[in-house]
Design a protein around this motif. Structure first.
Motif, PDB file in Angstrom:
ATOM      1  N   THR A  95       0.826  -1.200   0.000  1.00 26.45           N
ATOM      2  CA  THR A  95       0.000   0.000   0.000  1.00 26.45           C
ATOM      3  C   THR A  95       0.865   1.256   0.000  1.00 26.45           C
ATOM      4  OG1 THR A  95      -1.683  -1.189   1.195  1.00 26.45           O
ATOM      5  CG2 THR A  95      -1.835   1.199   1.220  1.00 26.45           C
ATOM      6  N   GLN A  96       1.887   1.236   0.827  1.00 26.14           N
ATOM      7  CA  GLN A  96       2.764   2.399   0.873  1.00 26.14           C
ATOM      8  C   GLN A  96       3.342   2.677  -0.516  1.00 26.14           C
ATOM      9  OE1 GLN A  96       5.217   3.047   4.293  1.00 26.14           O
ATOM     10  NE2 GLN A  96       6.892   3.863   3.087  1.00 26.14           N
ATOM     11  N   ASN A  97       3.734   1.621  -1.198  1.00 27.06           N
ATOM     12  CA  ASN A  97       4.279   1.790  -2.551  1.00 27.06           C
ATOM     13  C   ASN A  97       3.259   2.397  -3.502  1.00 27.06           C
ATOM     14  OD1 ASN A  97       6.728   0.789  -1.847  1.00 27.06           O
ATOM     15  ND2 ASN A  97       6.485  -1.196  -2.837  1.00 27.06           N
ATOM     16  N   VAL A  98       2.024   1.929  -3.395  1.00 26.73           N
ATOM     17  CA  VAL A  98       0.985   2.432  -4.298  1.00 26.73           C
ATOM     18  C   VAL A  98       0.779   3.926  -4.082  1.00 26.73           C
ATOM     19  CG1 VAL A  98      -1.485   2.365  -4.780  1.00 26.73           C
ATOM     20  CG2 VAL A  98      -0.200   0.240  -4.580  1.00 26.73           C
ATOM     21  N   LYS A 101       3.711   5.946  -5.265  1.00 30.35           N
ATOM     22  CA  LYS A 101       3.725   6.083  -6.726  1.00 30.35           C
ATOM     23  C   LYS A 101       2.773   7.184  -7.162  1.00 30.35           C
ATOM     24  CE  LYS A 101       5.108   1.653  -8.575  1.00 30.35           C
ATOM     25  NZ  LYS A 101       4.563   0.320  -8.838  1.00 30.35           N
ATOM     26  N   ALA A 102       1.597   7.208  -6.530  1.00 29.66           N
ATOM     27  CA  ALA A 102       0.612   8.232  -6.877  1.00 29.66           C
ATOM     28  C   ALA A 102       1.175   9.615  -6.549  1.00 29.66           C
ATOM     29  CB  ALA A 102      -0.681   7.980  -6.113  1.00 29.66           C
ATOM     30  N   LEU A 103       1.855   9.718  -5.425  1.00 27.91           N
ATOM     31  CA  LEU A 103       2.445  11.007  -5.039  1.00 27.91           C
ATOM     32  C   LEU A 103       3.557  11.398  -5.998  1.00 27.91           C
ATOM     33  CD1 LEU A 103       2.622  10.622  -1.158  1.00 27.91           C
ATOM     34  CD2 LEU A 103       1.142  12.168  -2.436  1.00 27.91           C
ATOM     35  N   ARG A 186      15.395   0.269  -2.479  1.00 28.46           N
ATOM     36  CA  ARG A 186      14.400   1.170  -3.031  1.00 28.46           C
ATOM     37  C   ARG A 186      13.306   1.478  -2.004  1.00 28.46           C
ATOM     38  NH1 ARG A 186       9.978   2.904  -4.530  1.00 28.46           N
ATOM     39  NH2 ARG A 186       9.103   1.232  -3.278  1.00 28.46           N
ATOM     40  N   CYS A 187      12.794   0.406  -1.354  1.00 31.88           N
ATOM     41  CA  CYS A 187      11.769   0.603  -0.337  1.00 31.88           C
ATOM     42  C   CYS A 187      12.388   1.139   0.954  1.00 31.88           C
ATOM     43  CB  CYS A 187      11.022  -0.691  -0.044  1.00 31.88           C
ATOM     44  SG  CYS A 187      10.260  -1.460  -1.492  1.00 31.88           S
ATOM     45  N   ALA A 188      13.728   1.029   1.043  1.00 31.91           N
ATOM     46  CA  ALA A 188      14.446   1.475   2.238  1.00 31.91           C
ATOM     47  C   ALA A 188      13.907   0.823   3.499  1.00 31.91           C
ATOM     48  CB  ALA A 188      14.409   2.990   2.356  1.00 31.91           C
ATOM     49  N   THR A 189      13.710  -0.473   3.413  1.00 32.33           N
ATOM     50  CA  THR A 189      13.261  -1.202   4.600  1.00 32.33           C
ATOM     51  C   THR A 189      13.827  -2.607   4.594  1.00 32.33           C
ATOM     52  OG1 THR A 189      11.350  -2.039   5.826  1.00 32.33           O
ATOM     53  CG2 THR A 189      11.146  -1.974   3.431  1.00 32.33           C
ATOM     54  N   ALA A 190      13.848  -3.164   5.787  1.00 31.87           N
ATOM     55  CA  ALA A 190      14.170  -4.584   5.903  1.00 31.87           C
ATOM     56  C   ALA A 190      12.977  -5.377   5.406  1.00 31.87           C
ATOM     57  CB  ALA A 190      14.446  -4.932   7.353  1.00 31.87           C
ATOM     58  N   GLN A 355      10.196  -8.714  -3.346  1.00 37.08           N
ATOM     59  CA  GLN A 355       8.937  -9.240  -3.853  1.00 37.08           C
ATOM     60  C   GLN A 355       8.018  -8.122  -4.353  1.00 37.08           C
ATOM     61  OE1 GLN A 355       6.135 -10.474  -0.900  1.00 37.08           O
ATOM     62  NE2 GLN A 355       5.779 -12.421  -1.907  1.00 37.08           N
ATOM     63  N   ARG A 356       8.119  -6.958  -3.733  1.00 33.72           N
ATOM     64  CA  ARG A 356       7.193  -5.870  -4.050  1.00 33.72           C
ATOM     65  C   ARG A 356       7.648  -5.015  -5.222  1.00 33.72           C
ATOM     66  NH1 ARG A 356       2.516  -7.185  -3.118  1.00 33.72           N
ATOM     67  NH2 ARG A 356       2.525  -8.453  -1.246  1.00 33.72           N
ATOM     68  N   CYS A 357       8.966  -4.760  -5.312  1.00 33.52           N
ATOM     69  CA  CYS A 357       9.382  -3.794  -6.328  1.00 33.52           C
ATOM     70  C   CYS A 357      10.449  -4.348  -7.264  1.00 33.52           C
ATOM     71  CB  CYS A 357       9.856  -2.503  -5.685  1.00 33.52           C
ATOM     72  SG  CYS A 357      11.420  -2.631  -4.809  1.00 33.52           S
ATOM     73  N   GLY A 358      10.939  -5.538  -7.005  1.00 41.57           N
ATOM     74  CA  GLY A 358      11.864  -6.161  -7.935  1.00 41.57           C
ATOM     75  C   GLY A 358      13.309  -5.704  -7.809  1.00 41.57           C
ATOM     76  N   THR A 359      13.561  -4.757  -6.927  1.00 43.56           N
ATOM     77  CA  THR A 359      14.922  -4.273  -6.734  1.00 43.56           C
ATOM     78  C   THR A 359      15.795  -5.379  -6.126  1.00 43.56           C
ATOM     79  OG1 THR A 359      14.003  -2.104  -6.304  1.00 43.56           O
ATOM     80  CG2 THR A 359      16.294  -2.447  -5.645  1.00 43.56           C
TER      81      THR A 359
END
Length: 891
Positions: A95-98, A101-103, A186-190, A355-359
């Motif tokens: 959700t945060q990614n979505v 992206k919109a922002l 990219r997500c800057a998270t573990a 898994q979420r962004c492919g990085t």
RNA sequence: GGGCGGAUAGUUCAGCGGUAGAACACCUGCUUUACACGCAGGGGGUCGUAGGUUCGAACCCUGCUUCGCCCACCA
């Protein structure tokens, strides 16, 4: 006299438009999905696997939900008090990614907004789009108790999350520490181990010379092979295998790190595989999980050279500020110039991606929170071994055990803003960490007010793991928990067995002291018609909502149900859905036919008036009722759905309705007409409820049209098989008639007799007084009706009769000669039967021989012995039947 | 490296010890008064391969070939 209010004005073709929305609204209005705690009734409960709030219903959900809805609707009809609890998942990272992206489209990053404002924006997003998937679920017909809809981030569930976190922490099952974790730059998270997807890819294997400090060891340098030259600058040791003949003498010596000019030791460690690469491994504890462990064992420094965004940091010397790829290229170039790169090889190795962004995922050293999973997993394994949880299909049990028995600690902290913030406060004065369910105002250790809450949030799956009990009000002592927990069934895909199913089991056992569900049904993946995974990029996605628009929810549901098979992927295409859309129309028109022939008055079935085909359809209806229930109870909805399809289209429409026409027209007299009407009433009154869990909308519409009881079909009881409508042997007798009809039609077609031409006469030859002759003799008018023949007569086979069908005298007076059933080559038939009896006798004898051996009976598993006994009994029964046939033939 | 699943009609799949099935596609003929979203009929398969168990194997066992998935490792 009972009367019904019938609607005989159904449209000629079934159209799902309006009907589906109309009934759904009524079901909701009358609270038919509401789950009530009813001590008189048994409970049946399912919690829905909560889809992501940001998501849209895809065909996998549609399948999952159809399955659950079939179970829930069936159980409701069987008298259970049913809870199907719906909800959605906040899906932290997704959700945060979505929203990010919109922002980004507006040129804003979350850092521009700050945490509070960003989280506010996500809630706004949720308010706007969060109901979309819920509405889509309603279109599909889900009979969820929407009053109980939950969201993993709502107040109640947040309370549960805190309670669980605090209790696990106090128990020592949650700890914090600096470890190497999977990190998405990219997500800057573990992210957890499970959120990493590995993919084979080509890479370079660089052989790098590390000069030896000591000059007295023979060699000048040792060779290390690495795929990550950019981390050389963070090396703190070289490791070799302790028993390595080649390098044993170098242990304790030192080398100079290329590019860094540091001196590091050569150490020994079992982790090194002497056969791989050069047998020497560079140890970089801050950037490799294995090296990290080696570093701990040898008390080595951890030099971090890459930061959280994947940029080389101040420890990286001249490479500072470069991306990983840039630093890699530069390092290689520098090594080459220094003459320290011996060679470069191509290597295939698997690389982890987010898994979420492919990085590409980086191993990253950081302060994180973990759940100590071993003690929880042990109980989870035991629960399945004890049979308190049953896996369907059973094979998944193995996968589960394998993972649970090798489970690793679960990294639960995420450096995100959207999610459950970790309820831990660090004291700025004494450093103590206060973990509490209610926000503390001071440090529990030194009472300083100078405390600050941990900024990390929890892994989404942490709150999902609590779903079966958090949604029912835990940690409060709610009656729902007593009545509906453990839930009866969990239905989900194999892709989230580890993410979710295993963790629910662990958490359920820990906090409820009981399993979260009795049965867990793992269904297969839905693929496209060629077995390809559906994906937007391939353009082969089947959107369930488009399918519902086009074919109706019932058709989609019936398709998904009918295609479902255990342990195999399901291939879906729109032409398949079309097939079942046609079935809806077939059922619609069969009902229309019945309605056109029924009065408002309900006619009694007069047993005296029943013909073979009436008894046949009544018997088949009872069989199907019984069988469908058994199949649904064993979660085999595919066989159940296909069985209903065949019954309706084959037995009911192709045969019974056709055969009922003469009686309904009045050709057989008033009594026959009334009884046939009674049979129609009975058959449809039984069949529609059987279909209802699969195709709820059209069955509700038809139920109303028949006016069966003025109530909803949804509230009707599941039809039990009725003994008074079950007639022994009629299905077999009917097949004699069916064979005769098919043979005659076949003759007509092969002789190209036009369908509209009525044959004047057909002769069926059957042995006088044989069972076939009796059956056919009683149904001659039906054969005339079904085959368009003016007169069908039954004659004994003439002496000169050989075999094979024939047609003669085609002009004007047509005559068909037809051999049927047990009539023809009596001697051949006797020989065949005799042989078969002999075979079965042999089989029975060999089974009996096994049973006679004491060792077999004592040692073989009971069920095997039972099966053997069954074989004997069945064989003997079969022999008896065949012998009876033989005897009647010989006469 | 460990584990799991598939290989049956042109296609997608049921069947899982007793005479090879369905849907779709194909061919023939049909506005037969519920349905052309339909009806009737038809063609098409040595059930991946080699052995074994059995009176009997698509089905059970073993090897092989081949496709797919999961887990672990990958300096």
């Amino acid at each position: 006299m009972t009367t019904r209010k019938r609607n005989r004005n159904l449209d000629k073709n079934y159209s799902p438009d309006n009907i589906e929305q109309k009934w759904y609204a009524q079901w909701l209005e009358h609270g038919l999905f509401n789950a009530e705690i009813n001590p008189e009734a048994k409970a049946f409960s399912i919690v829905i696997p909560p889809p992501n709030v940001t998501g849209s219903l895809h065909v996998g959900h549609a399948f999952d939900h159809t399955f659950q809805d079939i179970m829930c609707r069936t159980k409701r009809m069987e008298g259970y008090s049913v809870l199907w609890l719906p909800g959605t998942d906040h899906a932290g990272i997704a959700t945060q990614n979505v929203v990010e992206k919109a922002l980004a489209k507006q040129g804003i990053s979350r850092y521009d907004l700050g945490r509070e404002e960003f989280v506010k924006r996500v809630w706004e997003w949720k308010a706007e789009y969060g109901s979309r998937i819920i509405n889509q679920m309603k279109r599909l017909g889900n009979s969820c108790d929407w009053r109980r809809e939950r969201f993993t981030l709502d107040d109640g569930l947040s309370k549960a999350v805190r309670a669980v976190f605090v209790r696990l922490y106090k128990k020592g099952l949650i700890y914090r520490g600096k470890y190497i974790v999977n990190w998405c730059p990219r997500c800057a998270t573990a992210i957890s181990d499970l959120e990493v997807e590995y993919e084979e890819s080509q890479g370079n294997f660089y052989y790098v010379k590390y000069p030896l400090v000591e000059k007295d060891c023979g060699e000048k340098y040792i060779l290390v092979a690495t795929t990550r030259p950019e981390t050389i600058i963070g090396d703190v040791a070289i490791a070799v295998h302790p028993r390595s003949e080649k390098y044993k003498h170098l242990i304790g010596k030192h080398v100079i790190v290329p590019l860094a000019n540091r001196v590091i030791p050569i150490i020994e460690d079992n982790m090194v595989d002497p056969e791989f690469g050069t047998g020497c491994v560079k140890i970089t504890p801050a950037h490799d999980p294995n090296d990290f462990l080696v570093g701990l064992n040898h008390n080595l420094e951890q030099i971090q050279v890459i930061d959280s965004r994947g940029i080389m940091n101040e420890n990286a010397g001249k490479y500072k500020g470069m991306t990983i790829e840039q630093a890699r290229r530069e390092s290689v170039k520098d090594l080459e110039e220094l003459g320290q790169l011996l060679k470069t090889e191509q290597i295939t190795h698997s690389v982890g991606h987010c898994q979420r962004c492919g990085t590409t995922v980086e191993p990253y050293l950081s302060e994180q929170w973990f759940v100590k999973t071993k003690p929880l997993a042990d109980r989870g394994v035991q629960a399945v071994k004890d049979g308190r949880i049953r896996w369907v299909p059973e094979q998944w049990e193995k996968t589960y055990f394998n993972w649970m028995e090798n489970i690793r600690d679960w990294c639960i902290s995420r450096q995100l803003w959207w999610g459950h913030r970790i309820p831990a406060w660090e004291c700025k004065d004494c450093g103590h960490i206060t973990v509490a369910e209610v926000d503390p105002t001071e440090c529990e250790h030194c009472h300083s007010k100078n405390i600050e809450q941990e900024s990390d949030v929890l892994d989404t799956w942490f709150s999902s793991a609590l779903w079966p009990f958090s949604t029912m009000g835990w940690p409060e002592d709610k009656p729902e928990l007593k009545y509906f927990y453990p839930t009866s069934l969990m239905v989900t895909g194999f892709d989230i067995i580890f993410f979710w199913v295993a963790r629910m089991i662990m958490m359920g056992l820990e906090f409820m002291d009981d399993v979260p569900f009795r049965d867990v049904y793992i269904h297969s993946l839905i693929r496209d018609e060629h077995g390809k995974k559906m994906s937007k990029t391939k353009g082969n996605v089947i959107d369930p909502l488009v399918m519902i628009e086009q074919y109706g929810a019932d058709a989609l549901r019936m398709t998904l149900a009918a295609l479902s098979v255990q342990g195999r992927d399901i291939l879906l295409s729109s032409t398949r859905i079309e097939t079942y859309r046609f079935f809806m129309n077939k059922l619609w028109n069969a009902s229309r036919f019945a309605l056109m022939n029924l009065d408002d008055e309900v006619r009694e079935i007069d047993a005296e008036q029943l013909h073979l085909h009436d008894k046949f359809i009544l018997t088949r209806t009872q069989e199907v009722a019984k069988r469908t229930r058994e199949l649904i109870d064993s979660y085999d909805i595919g066989t159940a759905a296909r069985g209903l399809y065949d019954f309706v289209w084959g037995d009911l429409c192709d045969w019974y309705l056709e055969m009922s026409k003469p009686a309904l027209k009045g050709d057989e007299g008033e009594a026959r007409k009334a009884t046939t009407q009674g049979v129609l009433e009975e058959v449809f009154r039984t069949t529609l409820p059987l279909l209802h869990p699969f195709i709820p909308f059209v069955t509700e519409e038809l139920w109303a049209a028949f006016g069966f009881n003025g109530d909803y079909i949804m509230r009707t009881s599941w039809p039990d098989a009725k003994d008074e409508y079950t007639f022994a042997g009629v299905v077999e007798e009917m097949s004699v008639l069916q064979d005769a009809v098919r043979a005659l039609r076949n003759l007509r077609a092969e002789a190209h007799v036009p369908p509209q031409q009525k044959l004047s006469r057909a002769v069926i030859r059957a042995v006088k007084d044989s069972s076939a002759a009796k059956i056919l003799g009683a149904s001659l008018n039906q054969i005339e009706n079904l085959c368009r023949v003016s007169e069908v007569v039954l004659e004994a086979p003439a002496d000169e009769w050989t075999h094979g069908p024939s047609l003669s005298g085609m002009s004007g007076e047509a005559e068909v000669r037809l051999p049927v059933g047990d009539v023809l080559d009596v001697e051949k038939e006797i020989a065949r039967l005799t042989q078969e009896v002999a075979n079965i006798e042999k089989a029975v004898a060999s089974s009996q021989a096994r049973l006679d051996k004491p060792s077999f009976v004592e040692r073989a598993p009971a069920e095997v012995v039972e099966k053997e006994r069954g074989k004997v009994a069945e064989g003997q029964a079969q022999i008896a039947r065949l012998k009876a046939n033989l005897e009647s033939l010989s006469r």
